[in-house]
Design an enzyme around this catalytic site. Sequence first.
Site, PDB file in Angstrom:
ATOM      1  N   CYS A 209       0.366  -1.149   0.570  1.00 36.36           N
ATOM      2  CA  CYS A 209       0.649  -0.281  -0.214  1.00 36.36           C
ATOM      3  C   CYS A 209       0.895   1.247   0.335  1.00 36.36           C
ATOM      4  O   CYS A 209       2.454   1.566   1.089  1.00 36.36           O
ATOM      5  CB  CYS A 209      -1.069  -0.072   1.250  1.00 36.36           C
ATOM      6  SG  CYS A 209      -2.088   1.251   1.497  1.00 36.36           S
TER       7      CYS A 209
ATOM      8  N   HIS B 235      -9.006  -3.161  -2.717  1.00 38.51           N
ATOM      9  CA  HIS B 235      -8.650  -2.666  -1.448  1.00 38.51           C
ATOM     10  C   HIS B 235      -8.640  -1.376  -1.665  1.00 38.51           C
ATOM     11  O   HIS B 235      -8.453  -0.296  -0.451  1.00 38.51           O
ATOM     12  CB  HIS B 235      -6.952  -2.699  -2.187  1.00 38.51           C
ATOM     13  CG  HIS B 235      -5.985  -1.969  -1.091  1.00 38.51           C
ATOM     14  ND1 HIS B 235      -4.708  -2.651  -0.455  1.00 38.51           N
ATOM     15  CD2 HIS B 235      -5.329  -0.656  -1.042  1.00 38.51           C
ATOM     16  CE1 HIS B 235      -3.545  -1.533   0.016  1.00 38.51           C
ATOM     17  NE2 HIS B 235      -3.827  -0.850  -0.235  1.00 38.51           N
ATOM     18  N   GLU B 236      -8.841  -0.355  -2.693  1.00 43.31           N
ATOM     19  CA  GLU B 236      -9.047   0.471  -2.579  1.00 43.31           C
ATOM     20  C   GLU B 236     -10.325   1.268  -1.842  1.00 43.31           C
ATOM     21  O   GLU B 236     -10.326   1.931  -1.748  1.00 43.31           O
ATOM     22  CB  GLU B 236      -8.286   1.195  -4.451  1.00 43.31           C
ATOM     23  CG  GLU B 236      -7.262   1.244  -4.783  1.00 43.31           C
ATOM     24  CD  GLU B 236      -6.569   1.622  -3.737  1.00 43.31           C
ATOM     25  OE1 GLU B 236      -6.661   2.796  -3.433  1.00 43.31           O
ATOM     26  OE2 GLU B 236      -5.410   0.839  -4.216  1.00 43.31           O
TER      27      GLU B 236
ATOM     28  N   HIS C 149     -10.474   1.089   1.562  1.00 45.09           N
ATOM     29  CA  HIS C 149      -9.614   2.587   2.101  1.00 45.09           C
ATOM     30  C   HIS C 149     -10.395   3.539   1.879  1.00 45.09           C
ATOM     31  O   HIS C 149     -10.752   4.340   2.975  1.00 45.09           O
ATOM     32  CB  HIS C 149      -9.125   2.842   0.961  1.00 45.09           C
ATOM     33  CG  HIS C 149      -7.457   2.794   1.110  1.00 45.09           C
ATOM     34  ND1 HIS C 149      -6.921   2.947   2.220  1.00 45.09           N
ATOM     35  CD2 HIS C 149      -6.292   2.399   0.307  1.00 45.09           C
ATOM     36  CE1 HIS C 149      -4.837   2.676   2.001  1.00 45.09           C
ATOM     37  NE2 HIS C 149      -5.051   2.579   0.473  1.00 45.09           N
TER      38      HIS C 149
HETATM   39 ZN   LIG Z   1      -3.460   1.297  -0.020  1.00 41.42          ZN
END
Ligand SMILES: [Zn+2]
Length: 192
Positions: free
Chosen positions: A83, A130-131, A134
């Site tokens: 990341c 993953h995004e 976030h």
């Molecule tokens: Zn990330």
Amino acid sequence: MIITEETQLRILCEEVKTIKEGEEIGAQLLKELSESKNGIGLAANQIGINKRVCVVNVKEPLVLINPRIVEHSEEQFMFSEGCLSFPKKYVRTGRHTSVTVEADNHEGKLMFTADSENINDAFECACVQHEIDHLDGITMFERSVTPQPIRVPKKIGRNERVTITDGKETKELKWKKAQPLVESGDWEMAPA
Ligand SMILES: [Zn+2]
């Protein structure tokens, strides 16, 4: 500037009101991503904008405005993730093998699957998850899974360089140095 303070990354992002606003944030994200050495995705809160916009750039640049995962497989795959907000850290995560995403700037549904011959499909599928995490204030560490021991192929030369990880740190070293660490169970072979 990419935010690295974890407290900032915990903030739940708000939807953008218009596609135009989302596109402007998307353009900033793609610029920031292109300036990073090896990033493949970025979410708005990683650059201090707490709005639901993220970008993924694996096969092609993709901006997602107010994205949501509307369907996902029960089946998961293991992936080694990094990341931009946590430089040099890697985590073995479990991600859905396939997800269906809707976003305000895309008509219909976007499908992502790791169940493919092309390794980039797996990267893209994990990256999208993953995004979007976030934007919900979730980092990759919350998706970590305990690695299963990997059977090490017998024929590694003593001086052959290998990459190993303990889930936080990765190192590259000669097999004769790496072997005791891998056999201790604290380290495992990492994708190079
Ligand atoms: Zn990330």
